[in-house]
Design a protein around this motif. Structure first.
Motif: not given
Length: 455
Positions: A158-166, A171-174, A188-190, A197-208
């Protein structure tokens, strides 16, 4: 080896289809009862620890330059310290600083260390020295976590991810490539702190990565969130559970969606596991309950009076079968039977539509399409009332003026704080359970062990 919790499955549905009917819906409730989580068991601490699954935890803290503002870095340090201090003895862990490139904070070198009194104290001292500088490249942080988890395949990872930005410095591909590497390797929970920060970005990460995410507008709330996430991770007892679904010939599974605790479409994650069977990953489990919505489509409707098994569901942890249940179908010319709707199916159908209405409405609002935004958010107001999601109703009130809640007549507010909009977007997928007594109108079933049926 730890003991696996006792799993049970309950299927709620109306099994009756009208003549010519082809689509069967069911809600599958999965419950895990953990003996290690019981109070007053009479076991000593060593025995309780023996029953728990081995675990590995990586804490990823954004240390980009923007974290130096509005008390975010100080709050992140307090949160990381709190998380470290509740790690169980014996858990393998590490703390990582994220910027343009990730950096090991504790321990030194790319490795995990065993949690004990000494290592927790040293990790807290290392966290206190964190400083904010640099950019944001989240994919590289996740790749480091994946490397750290290598060799711990039997553990709850399990990982915990904290971010405050985009994710501005790759790149998006990376990022997508990093997610492909990490999917199935760890959960991973975030948390997103602040409003940049970007809601869609964190949603994509935690969904995967089969996790969840929340907004934390006030940095002062980070510590409580980290405590909750870490304690939940420490309570997991089985690392990788999957839902196996068999469907008969001339039938297909249209979708599998997790509905509780949050809406997550699992349909595209199917891994073929045999003749007419596919497996869907459910992640790690402790003492908890989750609900899933299945829809099966039959190619050739049966004659009136015909009965069939529309699907057979079974839980697995590795090769071990944990529980199973049936989704049934029977064709009838009795309209009172075929038109009856399962309460749980109706409830979760509404919650799924609610999440879609909010997300599409907010997207239209951001793009300046006020007509679509008004219509979709108005529909969300109606659905939130119907499913009893009071938190979403309160958040909608901050974004629209509700004129007629029953009809969904609303007016967009002109001045909406970014924090309120992000909270509504973030929490749109977080669901509420059916109220007590709102069970299925049709017969349900509960099974705690394998049934005779397809393999």
């Amino acid at each position: 080896m730890s003991d696996v919790p006792e799993f049970t499955i309950r299927v709620d549905q109306n099994p009756y289809l009208p003549a010519g009917g082809r689509e069967m819906h069911a809600i599958v409730t999965v419950e895990a009862h953990s003996s290690a989580g019981e109070e007053a068991t009479g076991e000593d601490d060593d025995e309780t620890e023996r029953r728990r699954a081995p675990a590995a935890e990586v804490i990823l803290i954004d240390t980009s330059g923007s974290m130096s503002y509005r008390g975010k870095m100080a709050a992140a340090k307090r949160a990381a310290r709190a998380a470290v201090n509740v790690l169980r003895d014996g858990v393998r862990f590490a703390v990582v600083a994220g910027a343009n490139r990730p950096r090991m904070i504790y321990p030194q070198g790319e490795r995990l260390v065993v949690a004990d009194e000494t290592s927790r104290r040293n990790a807290v001292l290392a966290v206190a020295r964190l400083e904010a500088a640099g950019g944001t490249a989240i994919g590289s942080w996740l790749r480091l976590a994946e490397r750290l988890f290598t060799g711990y395949d039997g553990a709850v990872r399990h990982a915990i991810l904290l971010t405050d930005g985009k994710n501005q410095h790759e790149s998006a591909e990376e990022l997508d490539a990093a997610l492909r590497v990490c999917t199935g390797r760890f959960l991973c929970d975030a948390r997103g702190v602040g409003t940049d920060w970007d809601v869609a970005e964190l949603r994509k990460i935690t969904s995967a990565l089969l996790g969840g995410f929340l907004d934390v507008p006030d940095p002062a709330d980070l510590e409580a969130d980290f405590l909750a996430m870490t304690r939940a991770a420490m309570g997991k007892e089985v690392a990788d559970v999957s839902l196996r679904v068999w469907t008969p010939r001339h039938a297909r599974l249209r979708f599998v969606k997790q509905m509780v605790p949050a809406v997550e479409d699992l349909t595209g994650r199917r891994v073929e596991s045999g003749m007419q069977t596919g497996d869907y990953p459910l992640g790690a489990w402790g003492d908890e309950s989750r609900e899933y919505h299945l829809c099966v489509e039959v190619d050739e409707p049966g004659d009136v009076g015909r009965q069939m098994r529309a699907a057979w569901v079974k839980l697995f942890a590795g090769d071990a079968a944990l529980a199973s249940g049936n989704v049934l179908a029977e064709w009838t010319d009795d309209e009172t039977r075929s038109t009856r709707i399962s309460g749980r199916v109706a409830h979760h159908t509404g919650q799924s539509e609610l999440a879609d209405a909010i997300q599409s409405g907010l997207e239209a609002r951001r793009e300046g399409d006020e007509d679509t935004a008004t219509a979709r958010l108005g529909r969300a107001v109606v659905l939130a009332r119907e499913v009893g999601n009071e938190q979403i109703s309160d958040l909608l009130d901050r974004v629209v003026d509700v004129i007629d809640p029953a009809r969904g007549t609303v007016r967009l507010k002109r001045d909406v704080s970014k924090a309120d909009e992000m909270s509504l977007d973030t929490r749109s997928v977080r669901t509420v359970r059916t109220r007590h007594g709102d069970a299925a109108d049709g017969p349900g079933e509960k099974r705690s062990s394998s049934q005779e049926g397809p393999p």
